[in-house]
Design a protein around this motif. Structure first.
Motif, PDB file in Angstrom:
ATOM      1  N   GLU A   1       1.454   4.168  -2.870  1.00  0.00           N
ATOM      2  CA  GLU A   1       1.277   5.726  -2.554  1.00  0.00           C
ATOM      3  C   GLU A   1       2.038   6.742  -3.050  1.00  0.00           C
ATOM      4  OE1 GLU A   1      -0.351   5.812   1.284  1.00  0.00           O
ATOM      5  OE2 GLU A   1      -2.170   4.673   0.851  1.00  0.00           O
TER       6      GLU A   1
ATOM      7  N   ASP B   1       4.622   8.494  -5.202  1.00  0.00           N
ATOM      8  CA  ASP B   1       5.040   9.108  -6.520  1.00  0.00           C
ATOM      9  C   ASP B   1       6.579   9.325  -6.961  1.00  0.00           C
ATOM     10  OD1 ASP B   1       4.796  10.177  -9.131  1.00  0.00           O
ATOM     11  OD2 ASP B   1       3.590  11.860  -8.249  1.00  0.00           O
TER      12      ASP B   1
ATOM     13  N   ARG C   1       0.863  -1.160  -0.065  1.00  0.00           N
ATOM     14  CA  ARG C   1       0.042   0.065   0.050  1.00  0.00           C
ATOM     15  C   ARG C   1       1.038   1.239  -0.037  1.00  0.00           C
ATOM     16  NH1 ARG C   1      -4.967  -2.328   1.096  1.00  0.00           N
ATOM     17  NH2 ARG C   1      -4.982  -3.943   2.666  1.00  0.00           N
ATOM     18  N   ASP C   2       2.025   1.451   0.904  1.00  0.00           N
ATOM     19  CA  ASP C   2       2.719   2.463   1.013  1.00  0.00           C
ATOM     20  C   ASP C   2       3.446   2.705  -0.407  1.00  0.00           C
ATOM     21  OD1 ASP C   2       2.334   2.763   3.607  1.00  0.00           O
ATOM     22  OD2 ASP C   2       4.076   1.775   4.352  1.00  0.00           O
TER      23      ASP C   2
END
Length: 141
Positions: free
Chosen positions: A98, A100, A94-95
């Motif tokens: 996220e 970019d 999940r990290d």
């Protein structure tokens, strides 16, 4: 080293020759990748240089954590791999999804200072890690 430390060091370097040297130094700091992991499976497609990323998933916690080793036959690319692993390795899927990374590399000014082939290779590395994260999430659910 953290991405914030890399960011601070980049901010201190005005000259792109100095920044390139710093990126090469980051590449020299990469943990060695065992020769057995320089495999076709770990090779990143879409890179002009040879690049390998090996993934190790730690499932001992609540969520899986992806850890990476990376290597390249090009000094500057090894440095880019080092920055990517600073961003992504040791994080949950999940990290990872996220983060970019392209905006971080743009913030450092790489868009104007990398050849189109190196930029494409960088995108391939990011996409490979993001795909690993998506697969790990799917396996965990």
């Amino acid at each position: 080293m953290t991405i914030d430390e890399i960011r601070e060091n980049f901010a201190l370097l005005d000259d792109w020759d100095d920044r390139y040297r710093y990126v090469i130094e980051l590449g020299r700091s990469l943990a060695p990748m065992p020769e057995a992991e320089h495999s076709a499976e770990n090779k990143v497609q879409g890179c002009t240089s040879q690049v390998w990323l090996s993934k190790h998933v730690d499932c001992s916690g609540e969520e899986p954590v992806l850890n990476y080793l990376g290597d390249s036959d090009a000094h500057i690319v090894r440095g880019l791999v080092a920055i990517l692993l600073t961003l992504y390795s040791g994080r949950t899927p999940r990290d990872i999804l996220e983060i970019d990374a392209p905006s971080v590399f743009e913030e450092f000014g790489f868009r104007e200072h990398l050849t189109p082939q190196r930029s494409n290779g960088l995108r391939s590395m990011v996409e490979r890690i993001r795909t690993d994260a998506r697969e790990a999430l799917a396996e965990a659910s």
